[in-house]
Scaffold this active site. Structure first.
Site, PDB file in Angstrom:
ATOM      1  N   LYS A  34      91.036  80.109 -27.279  1.00 44.40           N
ATOM      2  CA  LYS A  34      91.016  81.565 -27.513  1.00 44.40           C
ATOM      3  C   LYS A  34      90.566  81.890 -28.943  1.00 44.40           C
ATOM      4  O   LYS A  34      91.219  82.595 -29.687  1.00 44.40           O
ATOM      5  CB  LYS A  34      92.394  82.170 -27.212  1.00 44.40           C
ATOM      6  CG  LYS A  34      92.791  81.970 -25.738  1.00 44.40           C
ATOM      7  CD  LYS A  34      94.059  82.709 -25.379  1.00 44.40           C
ATOM      8  CE  LYS A  34      94.434  82.528 -23.930  1.00 44.40           C
ATOM      9  NZ  LYS A  34      94.864  81.170 -23.583  1.00 44.40           N
TER      10      LYS A  34
HETATM   11  O1  LIG Z   1      92.901  81.580 -21.309  1.00 44.15           O
HETATM   12  C1  LIG Z   1      93.768  81.160 -20.488  1.00 44.15           C
HETATM   13  O2  LIG Z   1      93.680  80.073 -19.925  1.00 44.15           O
HETATM   14  C2  LIG Z   1      94.848  82.112 -20.095  1.00 44.15           C
HETATM   15  C3  LIG Z   1      94.517  83.472 -19.987  1.00 44.15           C
HETATM   16  C4  LIG Z   1      95.447  84.350 -19.398  1.00 44.15           C
HETATM   17  O3  LIG Z   1      95.193  85.534 -19.200  1.00 44.15           O
HETATM   18  N1  LIG Z   1      96.653  83.870 -18.996  1.00 44.15           N
HETATM   19  C5  LIG Z   1      97.017  82.567 -19.133  1.00 44.15           C
HETATM   20  O4  LIG Z   1      98.102  82.177 -18.716  1.00 44.15           O
HETATM   21  N2  LIG Z   1      96.104  81.695 -19.729  1.00 44.15           N
HETATM   22  C6  LIG Z   1      96.501  80.280 -19.960  1.00 44.15           C
HETATM   23  O5  LIG Z   1      96.596  79.624 -18.704  1.00 44.15           O
HETATM   24  C7  LIG Z   1      97.698  78.718 -18.710  1.00 44.15           C
HETATM   25  C8  LIG Z   1      98.703  79.192 -17.662  1.00 44.15           C
HETATM   26  O6  LIG Z   1      99.732  78.253 -17.584  1.00 44.15           O
HETATM   27  P1  LIG Z   1     100.766  78.263 -16.329  1.00 44.15           P
HETATM   28  O7  LIG Z   1     101.371  79.624 -16.270  1.00 44.15           O
HETATM   29  O8  LIG Z   1     101.759  77.175 -16.720  1.00 44.15           O
HETATM   30  O9  LIG Z   1      99.984  77.909 -15.089  1.00 44.15           O
HETATM   31  C9  LIG Z   1      98.251  78.714 -20.138  1.00 44.15           C
HETATM   32  O10 LIG Z   1      97.617  77.682 -20.884  1.00 44.15           O
HETATM   33  C10 LIG Z   1      97.811  80.081 -20.670  1.00 44.15           C
HETATM   34  O11 LIG Z   1      97.600  80.075 -22.071  1.00 44.15           O
END
Ligand SMILES: O=C(O)c1cc(=O)[nH]c(=O)n1[C@@H]1O[C@H](COP(=O)(O)O)[C@@H](O)[C@H]1O
Length: 272
Positions: free
Chosen positions: A93
């Protein structure tokens, strides 16, 4: 990796699963702590157990940066261990003024050789275009994020009634193409996925929010899939922390297999 190769991977594996390697020293099984590099050992076993089911891996760099130089080493070793035919995402990011963004791009594309990087669009074109000048690499631009706070700014409407996320989608199409630019669209924002797909019909979406955040894979596929699938759906905690025992890699595989089996059906139903 180009768009067609990615789509071929999806067709071969009957999967559009991205596994998030959000590896936290305090959450990994305790028996791994005796290894010289527990973070890499955990990732290695997860990759070995799931590489036939996933088309992408997405380490969130925060989990590695928090550990300082050792964390960066674990990240680099993990990236080197991921099979070359699997898409890699540096979930960093990033985004800053031009000359700084260029250095971020060098860090993740030259020094680390990731296929792609997540970028925040808040600072506009000069903070994003340096990443897009790297041949064969991808920017994954935050558009409509999965978190609660996405309501604070991303939905604010300008005079023409367009929410901010729509301006990001429209304006950024002047900066890159469907061959080097993807968008983050949260699975928890299901009611907007069809609208996003209308604005950017050919781009791939990285879709976080399935699993631990409760987003619906079926809804994402129903409203977001296009003729090249166009989706990389991520799950991190729901897969990699499914078990904290010695069986963690096998249990992670079981969870990944469940998602891949559902994805196989959704590809048959909606990929057209
Ligand atoms: O850029 C990302 O990957 C991201 C964007 C977003 O809107 N929401 C989001 O959860 N993420 C990332 O996606 C992953 C979600 O993780 P889980 O919720 O464990 O599946 C994390 O690494 C977050 O930082």
């Amino acid at each position: 990796m180009d768009k067609l190769t990615l789509f071929k991977q999806i067709q071969e594996k009957k999967s559009f699963l991205c596994i998030g390697l959000d590896t936290d020293l305090h959450k990994i099984p305790k028996h791994l702590l005796e290894y010289e590099d527990p973070i890499f050992e955990f990732n290695k076993q997860i990759i070995d157990a799931t590489k036939d089911l996933a088309v992408a891996y997405k380490p969130n760099t925060a989990f590695y940066e928090a550990l300082g130089a050792k964390g960066w080493q674990s990240l680099a070793r993990t990236l080197d261990y991921i099979p070359n035919d699997i898409f890699t995402i540096a979930d960093a990011k990033r985004g800053d003024i031009g000359n700084t963004s260029r250095l971020y791009a060098q860090a993740f594309f030259d020094r680390m050789n990731f296929d792609s990087i997540t970028v925040a669009p808040y600072m506009g074109v000069d903070s994003v275009s340096p990443f897009l000048s790297f041949e064969g690499k991808w920017v994954i631009l935050l558009a409509l994020t999965s978190n609660e706070g996405s309501q604070d700014f991303q939905m604010i409407q300008s005079g023409d009634g367009k929410p901010l996320f729509q301006h990001v989608l429209e304006k950024s199409q002047e900066w890159g193409s469907a061959n080097n630019l993807m968008y983050v669209v949260g699975a928890t924002r299901g009611e907007f996925i069809a609208e996003v797909r209308k604005i950017v019909p050919d781009h791939f979406f990285l879709v976080p929010g399935v699993g631990a955040q409760g987003g619906s894979l079926e809804e994402v596929a129903k409203y977001g899939m296009n003729a090249h699938c166009g989706l990389l759906v991520n799950s991190s905690r729901g897969i990699i922390y499914a078990s904290d025992g010695e069986d963690f890699a096998q249990v992670a595989r079981d969870e990944a297999r469940k998602l891949q089996a559902e994805m196989e059906e959704l590809l048959q139903k909606f990929c057209k």
